[in-house]
Write a protein that holds these residues in place. Sequence first.
Motif, mmCIF file in Angstrom:
data_model
loop_
_atom_site.group_PDB
_atom_site.id
_atom_site.type_symbol
_atom_site.label_atom_id
_atom_site.label_comp_id
_atom_site.label_asym_id
_atom_site.label_seq_id
_atom_site.Cartn_x
_atom_site.Cartn_y
_atom_site.Cartn_z
ATOM 1 N N PHE A 87 0.833 -1.204 0.000
ATOM 2 C CA PHE A 87 0.000 0.000 0.000
ATOM 3 C C PHE A 87 0.870 1.257 0.000
ATOM 4 C CE2 PHE A 87 -3.615 -2.672 1.418
ATOM 5 C CZ PHE A 87 -4.543 -2.231 0.478
ATOM 6 N N ARG A 88 1.975 1.237 0.755
ATOM 7 C CA ARG A 88 2.898 2.374 0.762
ATOM 8 C C ARG A 88 3.485 2.585 -0.637
ATOM 9 N NH1 ARG A 88 7.805 1.941 4.678
ATOM 10 N NH2 ARG A 88 9.095 1.725 2.847
ATOM 11 N N PHE A 89 3.820 1.497 -1.309
ATOM 12 C CA PHE A 89 4.352 1.551 -2.669
ATOM 13 C C PHE A 89 3.326 2.156 -3.626
ATOM 14 C CE2 PHE A 89 5.460 -0.520 -6.737
ATOM 15 C CZ PHE A 89 6.802 -0.196 -6.814
ATOM 16 N N ILE A 90 2.060 1.748 -3.490
ATOM 17 C CA ILE A 90 0.988 2.276 -4.337
ATOM 18 C C ILE A 90 0.816 3.773 -4.105
ATOM 19 C CG2 ILE A 90 -1.519 2.262 -4.696
ATOM 20 C CD1 ILE A 90 -1.417 -0.770 -4.044
ATOM 21 N N LYS A 91 0.822 4.179 -2.829
ATOM 22 C CA LYS A 91 0.633 5.596 -2.513
ATOM 23 C C LYS A 91 1.775 6.444 -3.067
ATOM 24 C CE LYS A 91 -0.340 4.553 1.876
ATOM 25 N NZ LYS A 91 -0.628 4.745 3.309
ATOM 26 N N ARG A 92 2.983 5.969 -2.908
ATOM 27 C CA ARG A 92 4.132 6.731 -3.442
ATOM 28 C C ARG A 92 4.074 6.836 -4.954
ATOM 29 N NH1 ARG A 92 9.491 4.921 -0.047
ATOM 30 N NH2 ARG A 92 8.872 5.904 1.898
ATOM 31 N N THR A 93 3.733 5.733 -5.609
ATOM 32 C CA THR A 93 3.614 5.753 -7.067
ATOM 33 C C THR A 93 2.549 6.742 -7.508
ATOM 34 O OG1 THR A 93 4.311 3.441 -7.200
ATOM 35 C CG2 THR A 93 3.148 4.327 -9.106
ATOM 36 N N GLY A 94 1.409 6.726 -6.854
ATOM 37 C CA GLY A 94 0.313 7.624 -7.215
ATOM 38 C C GLY A 94 0.652 9.088 -7.033
ATOM 39 N N TRP A 95 1.229 9.433 -5.890
ATOM 40 C CA TRP A 95 1.551 10.842 -5.635
ATOM 41 C C TRP A 95 2.640 11.354 -6.574
ATOM 42 C CZ3 TRP A 95 -1.797 13.841 -3.826
ATOM 43 C CH2 TRP A 95 -2.673 13.439 -2.830
ATOM 44 N N TYR A 96 3.653 10.528 -6.820
ATOM 45 C CA TYR A 96 4.694 10.961 -7.762
ATOM 46 C C TYR A 96 4.147 11.065 -9.185
ATOM 47 C CZ TYR A 96 8.547 10.962 -4.463
ATOM 48 O OH TYR A 96 9.370 11.265 -3.415
ATOM 49 N N ALA A 97 3.237 10.180 -9.550
ATOM 50 C CA ALA A 97 2.629 10.256 -10.885
ATOM 51 C C ALA A 97 1.813 11.539 -11.032
ATOM 52 C CB ALA A 97 1.757 9.038 -11.146
ATOM 53 N N ILE A 98 1.073 11.909 -9.991
ATOM 54 C CA ILE A 98 0.316 13.161 -10.029
ATOM 55 C C ILE A 98 1.259 14.351 -10.143
ATOM 56 C CG2 ILE A 98 -1.131 14.716 -8.646
ATOM 57 C CD1 ILE A 98 -2.597 12.216 -7.631
ATOM 58 N N LEU A 99 2.312 14.347 -9.337
ATOM 59 C CA LEU A 99 3.282 15.446 -9.366
ATOM 60 C C LEU A 99 3.893 15.614 -10.751
ATOM 61 C CD1 LEU A 99 5.139 17.550 -7.890
ATOM 62 C CD2 LEU A 99 6.724 15.636 -7.578
ATOM 63 N N TRP A 100 4.428 14.516 -11.301
ATOM 64 C CA TRP A 100 5.112 14.609 -12.587
ATOM 65 C C TRP A 100 4.143 14.835 -13.748
ATOM 66 C CZ3 TRP A 100 9.746 16.116 -13.000
ATOM 67 C CH2 TRP A 100 10.629 15.886 -11.951
ATOM 68 N N SER A 101 2.916 14.351 -13.625
ATOM 69 C CA SER A 101 1.922 14.639 -14.667
ATOM 70 C C SER A 101 1.579 16.114 -14.683
ATOM 71 C CB SER A 101 0.653 13.819 -14.434
ATOM 72 O OG SER A 101 0.915 12.455 -14.579
ATOM 73 N N THR A 102 1.441 16.713 -13.505
ATOM 74 C CA THR A 102 1.149 18.143 -13.421
ATOM 75 C C THR A 102 2.291 18.968 -13.993
ATOM 76 O OG1 THR A 102 -0.176 17.741 -11.435
ATOM 77 C CG2 THR A 102 0.529 20.013 -11.845
ATOM 78 N N ILE A 103 3.513 18.610 -13.615
ATOM 79 C CA ILE A 103 4.677 19.316 -14.154
ATOM 80 C C ILE A 103 4.748 19.148 -15.675
ATOM 81 C CG2 ILE A 103 7.209 19.330 -14.204
ATOM 82 C CD1 ILE A 103 7.097 18.644 -11.184
ATOM 83 N N SER A 104 4.452 17.952 -16.151
ATOM 84 C CA SER A 104 4.503 17.690 -17.596
ATOM 85 C C SER A 104 3.457 18.488 -18.347
ATOM 86 C CB SER A 104 4.305 16.194 -17.859
ATOM 87 O OG SER A 104 5.354 15.457 -17.296
#
Length: 93
Positions: free
Chosen positions: A30-47
Motif C-alpha cells: 500500500f505504501r508503494f501504491i501511494k508513493r507511485t500515485g503521488w509521484y505520478a500526479i506530481l510529474w503529470s502536473t509538471i509535464s
Amino acid sequence: MGITGIIALIIAHIEGKAYENKDPLLAGHFRFIKRTGWYAILWSTISIILSFAVIGFFTLFITIVWALYRCVKGYCALGRNEFMYGEPSLKAE
C-alpha cells in the motif's frame, strides 16, 4: 493519472491504514501504491505545465512508462509474496 487513478489512491490511503499493524507485506505494498500515485500526479502536473514548451510531452510519456513499470513491479512482487522494501524489522514489544 485520471479520475480512476485518483480514486485508487484514495482507496489505498483508506485501506492502507487497516493493514499498517496487521500485515507488513500488504502495508508495504500500500505504501508503494501511494508513493507511485503521488509521484505520478506530481510529474503529470509538471509535464502538463511544460507541454507548452514541448518538453512536457516527453516528460509525460516518461511518467506514464514509469507508472506502468511500478504497477507491474508491484503486482509481480505481490504475486510472489515479496516485500517491496525488504524484510520488515522485528520490533521489540
